[in-house]
Write a protein that holds these residues in place. Structure first.
Motif, short mmCIF file in Angstrom:
data_model
loop_
_atom_site.label_atom_id
_atom_site.label_comp_id
_atom_site.label_asym_id
_atom_site.label_seq_id
_atom_site.Cartn_x
_atom_site.Cartn_y
_atom_site.Cartn_z
N VAL A 13 -39.80 -44.18 -25.50
CA VAL A 13 -40.38 -42.87 -25.22
C VAL A 13 -40.26 -42.56 -23.73
CG1 VAL A 13 -42.50 -41.49 -25.27
CG2 VAL A 13 -41.93 -42.96 -27.22
N MET A 14 -40.59 -43.52 -22.87
CA MET A 14 -40.45 -43.32 -21.42
C MET A 14 -39.01 -42.98 -21.06
SD MET A 14 -42.90 -46.32 -19.84
CE MET A 14 -42.11 -46.27 -18.25
N ALA A 15 -38.06 -43.63 -21.71
CA ALA A 15 -36.64 -43.40 -21.41
C ALA A 15 -36.22 -41.97 -21.72
CB ALA A 15 -35.78 -44.39 -22.18
N MET A 16 -36.94 -41.28 -22.57
CA MET A 16 -36.61 -39.90 -22.90
C MET A 16 -36.90 -38.94 -21.75
SD MET A 16 -35.25 -40.01 -25.88
CE MET A 16 -34.57 -41.56 -25.33
N SER B 49 -35.32 -30.59 -19.85
CA SER B 49 -34.14 -31.21 -20.44
C SER B 49 -34.11 -30.83 -21.92
CB SER B 49 -34.22 -32.74 -20.34
OG SER B 49 -33.97 -33.16 -19.04
N PRO B 50 -32.95 -30.92 -22.53
CA PRO B 50 -32.88 -30.63 -23.97
C PRO B 50 -33.74 -31.62 -24.76
CG PRO B 50 -30.68 -30.78 -23.00
CD PRO B 50 -31.65 -31.24 -21.95
N GLY B 51 -34.27 -31.16 -25.88
CA GLY B 51 -35.04 -32.04 -26.76
C GLY B 51 -34.13 -33.04 -27.45
N ARG B 52 -34.74 -34.16 -27.85
CA ARG B 52 -34.02 -35.19 -28.61
C ARG B 52 -34.88 -35.62 -29.78
NH1 ARG B 52 -32.86 -37.26 -23.49
NH2 ARG B 52 -30.73 -36.83 -22.92
N THR B 53 -34.25 -35.75 -30.93
CA THR B 53 -34.94 -36.25 -32.12
C THR B 53 -34.71 -37.74 -32.21
OG1 THR B 53 -34.65 -34.13 -33.21
CG2 THR B 53 -35.17 -36.04 -34.61
N LEU B 54 -35.81 -38.50 -32.27
CA LEU B 54 -35.71 -39.96 -32.32
C LEU B 54 -35.67 -40.41 -33.77
CD1 LEU B 54 -38.19 -40.86 -29.47
CD2 LEU B 54 -35.70 -40.87 -29.42
N GLY B 55 -34.50 -40.85 -34.18
CA GLY B 55 -34.27 -41.27 -35.55
C GLY B 55 -34.21 -42.79 -35.69
N ASP B 56 -33.92 -43.20 -36.88
CA ASP B 56 -33.86 -44.61 -37.22
C ASP B 56 -32.89 -45.38 -36.32
OD1 ASP B 56 -34.82 -46.63 -39.14
OD2 ASP B 56 -32.70 -46.75 -39.72
N ALA B 57 -31.75 -44.79 -36.02
CA ALA B 57 -30.75 -45.47 -35.19
C ALA B 57 -31.31 -45.76 -33.80
CB ALA B 57 -29.48 -44.64 -35.09
N LEU C 285 -43.57 -40.47 -33.45
CA LEU C 285 -43.25 -41.00 -34.76
C LEU C 285 -41.76 -40.82 -35.07
CD1 LEU C 285 -46.37 -39.54 -36.57
CD2 LEU C 285 -46.11 -41.82 -35.56
N LEU C 286 -41.29 -41.58 -36.05
CA LEU C 286 -39.91 -41.47 -36.50
C LEU C 286 -39.59 -40.01 -36.81
CD1 LEU C 286 -37.32 -42.99 -37.38
CD2 LEU C 286 -38.33 -43.08 -39.68
N ASN C 287 -38.47 -39.53 -36.28
CA ASN C 287 -37.96 -38.17 -36.47
C ASN C 287 -38.72 -37.10 -35.70
OD1 ASN C 287 -35.75 -38.95 -38.09
ND2 ASN C 287 -37.15 -39.15 -39.83
N ASP C 288 -39.59 -37.49 -34.77
CA ASP C 288 -40.18 -36.51 -33.86
C ASP C 288 -39.10 -36.07 -32.86
OD1 ASP C 288 -42.74 -36.41 -34.89
OD2 ASP C 288 -43.66 -37.55 -33.25
N THR C 289 -39.18 -34.83 -32.42
CA THR C 289 -38.30 -34.31 -31.38
C THR C 289 -39.13 -34.18 -30.12
OG1 THR C 289 -36.96 -33.13 -33.00
CG2 THR C 289 -36.78 -32.42 -30.70
N VAL C 290 -38.66 -34.81 -29.05
CA VAL C 290 -39.40 -34.77 -27.78
C VAL C 290 -38.65 -33.91 -26.77
CG1 VAL C 290 -40.61 -36.95 -28.15
CG2 VAL C 290 -38.37 -36.98 -27.06
N HIS C 291 -39.45 -33.19 -25.96
CA HIS C 291 -38.91 -32.23 -24.99
C HIS C 291 -39.46 -32.58 -23.60
CE1 HIS C 291 -37.61 -29.56 -28.27
NE2 HIS C 291 -38.70 -30.01 -28.88
N PRO C 292 -38.59 -33.04 -22.68
CA PRO C 292 -39.03 -33.39 -21.32
C PRO C 292 -39.18 -32.15 -20.44
CG PRO C 292 -37.02 -34.56 -21.94
CD PRO C 292 -37.23 -33.50 -22.95
N GLU C 293 -40.23 -32.18 -19.63
CA GLU C 293 -40.47 -31.14 -18.63
C GLU C 293 -40.78 -31.83 -17.31
OE1 GLU C 293 -43.72 -28.74 -19.94
OE2 GLU C 293 -42.84 -28.43 -21.92
N VAL D 54 -35.67 -39.42 -18.69
CA VAL D 54 -34.66 -39.69 -17.67
C VAL D 54 -34.05 -38.39 -17.13
CG1 VAL D 54 -32.79 -40.06 -19.34
CG2 VAL D 54 -32.65 -41.10 -17.10
N VAL D 55 -34.10 -38.22 -15.81
CA VAL D 55 -33.55 -37.03 -15.17
C VAL D 55 -32.02 -37.02 -15.28
CG1 VAL D 55 -33.31 -35.81 -12.97
CG2 VAL D 55 -35.51 -36.74 -13.65
N GLY D 56 -31.42 -38.19 -15.37
CA GLY D 56 -29.96 -38.28 -15.50
C GLY D 56 -29.43 -37.62 -16.76
N ALA D 57 -30.28 -37.36 -17.73
CA ALA D 57 -29.86 -36.68 -18.96
C ALA D 57 -30.20 -35.20 -18.92
CB ALA D 57 -30.52 -37.32 -20.17
N SER D 58 -30.73 -34.75 -17.79
CA SER D 58 -31.12 -33.34 -17.67
C SER D 58 -29.92 -32.48 -17.28
CB SER D 58 -32.23 -33.17 -16.62
OG SER D 58 -31.69 -33.21 -15.32
#
Length: 148
Positions: free
Chosen positions: A65-68, A20-28, A99-107, A70-74
């Protein structure tokens, strides 16, 4: 959508992988999750508090983090609509903090297939890596899917 584009239980093979595409987890993300769940521990929103911890900075909520994963976002999401019956099970191990502003990539990897009549259980191994390629979460999802 053309029916041939849909993926059913029978279309999956052990060892098949997708991302799935990576997502950066920010303050929001941190604040929205805290507001939604009520988990307002200062390690998630108070930079000064977080500096005093072993992590040294703000840490994402574990369930966020677990929610990142989700196959529904793939990118496969639109190809799974007609065959999805239920999301049956999930398990995770947290290996490193996010950590804040890390980008996570699901596989994802198909690790088990168990047919049950006209449906089947699809077990996906899940890994979530940060922008440095460090695996931060390992786990699995189990989906009940229709067969062709």
């Amino acid at each position: 959508m053309d029916e041939s584009e849909q993926l059913y239980f029978d279309d999956f093979k052990i060892g098949a992988r997708f991302t799935s595409p990576g997502r950066t987890l920010g303050d929001a993300h941190f604040l929205m999750f805290a507001g939604m769940t009520g988990d307002n521990h200062p390690i998630h929103y108070d930079a000064e508090y977080a500096r005093q911890t072993r992590f040294g900075e703000r840490v994402a909520h574990g369930l966020l983090v677990m929610a990142m994963t989700v196959v529904g976002a793939s990118p496969l999401s639109h190809r799974l609509e007609k065959s999805m019956i239920a999301f049956a099970e999930q398990g995770s191990r947290f290996l490193r903090p996010v950590l804040l502003n890390d980008t996570v990539h699901p596989e994802f990897e198909v690790i088990a297939l168990e047919r049950k009549g006209d449906r089947g259980l699809l077990r996906l191994g899940v890994k979530l890596a940060n922008q440095r390629g460090e695996v931060v979460l390992e786990g699995y999802h189990v989906y009940l899917r229709k067969c062709r």
